[in-house]
Structure formats: C-alpha cells, structure tokens
Scaffold this motif. Structure first.
Motif, short mmCIF file in Angstrom:
data_model
loop_
_atom_site.label_atom_id
_atom_site.label_comp_id
_atom_site.label_asym_id
_atom_site.label_seq_id
_atom_site.Cartn_x
_atom_site.Cartn_y
_atom_site.Cartn_z
N UNK A 13 0.49 6.72 -6.65
CA UNK A 13 -0.70 7.55 -6.89
C UNK A 13 -0.40 9.02 -6.62
N UNK A 14 0.34 9.29 -5.52
CA UNK A 14 0.70 10.67 -5.19
C UNK A 14 1.58 11.27 -6.30
N UNK A 15 2.53 10.46 -6.77
CA UNK A 15 3.41 10.91 -7.86
C UNK A 15 2.61 11.23 -9.11
N UNK B 30 2.29 14.81 -10.85
CA UNK B 30 2.65 14.96 -12.26
C UNK B 30 1.49 15.55 -13.05
N UNK B 31 0.27 15.09 -12.76
CA UNK B 31 -0.91 15.61 -13.45
C UNK B 31 -1.12 17.09 -13.14
N UNK B 32 -0.93 17.46 -11.87
CA UNK B 32 -1.07 18.86 -11.48
C UNK B 32 -0.01 19.73 -12.15
N UNK C 8 0.82 -1.21 0.00
CA UNK C 8 0.00 0.00 0.00
C UNK C 8 0.86 1.27 0.00
N UNK C 9 2.02 1.19 0.65
CA UNK C 9 2.91 2.35 0.66
C UNK C 9 3.34 2.71 -0.76
#
Length: 203
Positions: free
Chosen positions: A23-25, A29-31, A16-17
């Motif tokens: 997911x955070x990356x 990246x999307x932002x 999960x980590x």
C-alpha cells in the motif's frame, strides 16, 4: 496450543507487513505519477506560452516587412497616375530606387489594362512581359479582386512566371482623364519569399 497461536500471530503480522508495504509503495507511486504529470503539464503550458509569444513576434515582424515593402511602391503609383503613358525608361527611373537592401522587393511590374508591359528590373524578368492577368488562371482572381475592390490584394507565396516563389502585392492604379477617374491597371510588387522569411526571423 501456544505454538499454534504464536505461529498464527507471526503469519498475521507478516501478512499485514507486506500488505502495508504494498500500500505504501502504491501511494508513493501514485504521488510520484501525480507530481510528474503535474510537472509535465506545467512544462507544456510554459512551452506553449513561449512558442505563442515567439509566433506573435514573428507575425508582427512579417506583417511589418510586408507593409514596408508595399509602402515603398506608393510613390510609383502616384507617378503613374499623373503620367499614365509612361515609357519603360521612365518607369525604370522611378522604380530603380525602390529596390534596395532595406526591403525584399524582387521586381515591380505595371500592367495597364491588366497586361504587364513595364517591369523593373528587366533583366531576369522578361518572361513576365506580356502576361495577361485575365488569362492567367493562377493570378486572375487576385487581379480581378484588386481591380474591382480598388484595394491592395496580397497573394502568395506563388510560383512566379520568371521562376522562383514570391508574395505579390497588386495595387490598382487610377488616372484622371479629362477630369474623370478611370481604372488604368495594376502595379505588382513581387516580394522574394526566402528574403522575407529571413528578414522576419522565420528561418
């Protein structure tokens, strides 16, 4: 057993980590892409507006310079209307003050019956004398349009018979003969292309 359960728990959190980290990356990246794309669109829109404003200014200058060059010849048109049998010497007297540092006129020619017979300055423009607009394929249409419409016709830039390139403003001239208004011919004002562009800010 406890060891197996502990190992499973460790693997579960480790999995999960990395999943959360990925997911955070992806979100970051999307932002970043969104912000960068938005900045690019804003920059392009701002650049487009600046260029359009600059073009509008240059267009206004170009139109203004063209108009001022053509307007300078109006006095000569009136003189020919009154004196249709004007000699070359007389024509030069009227035309010489019109070509100065305040405009981009290269030469002024008069074509009674559509054939150039008067021109100023003569030096460097002798090749144009005798040119019949009706027999010149590149200049015939503009000359006929000016004659038939009774309006100024501006053409160019065109290759000039005497060399170089220029804009040509053709103005129909009418004279009163025994109270009857008749077509006399054309007066052509040749405007030097490079000088016009430079004065308008295009260079």
């Amino acid at each position: 057993n406890k060891y197996g359960l502990k190992r499973l728990t460790s693997l579960f959190w480790r999995y999960h980590f990395w999943l959360i980290a990925i997911m955070v990356t992806m979100v970051i990246a999307a932002c970043a892409w969104f912000i960068d794309d938005n900045n690019n669109k804003t920059y392009l829109q701002k650049s487009r507006t600046i260029v359009q404003n600059q073009l509008s200014t240059i267009r206004a200058r170009l139109e203004g310079k063209l108009n001022s060059n053509i307007q300078a010849v109006n006095g000569l048109i009136s003189a020919i209307s009154i004196e249709p049998n004007m000699s070359q010497e007389r024509f030069s007297q009227f035309a010489s003050p019109l070509i100065d540092a305040n405009n981009q006129l290269r030469n002024i020619a008069a074509a009674p019956n559509m054939v150039i017979s008067l021109i100023y300055p003569i030096e460097g423009n002798k090749k144009a004398i005798g040119l019949n607009y009706l027999e010149n394929e590149k200049q015939r249409l503009s000359a006929i349009t000016a004659r038939d419409s009774g309006q100024l016709v501006l053409a160019g830039p065109v290759n000039l018979v005497q060399g170089g390139r220029g804009f040509i403003g053709r103005i129909p001239v009418y004279s009163d003969i025994k109270g009857e208004r008749r077509f006399w011919g054309l007066v052509s004002a040749v405007i030097d292309t490079d000088s016009l562009y430079a004065a308008s800010g295009l260079l």
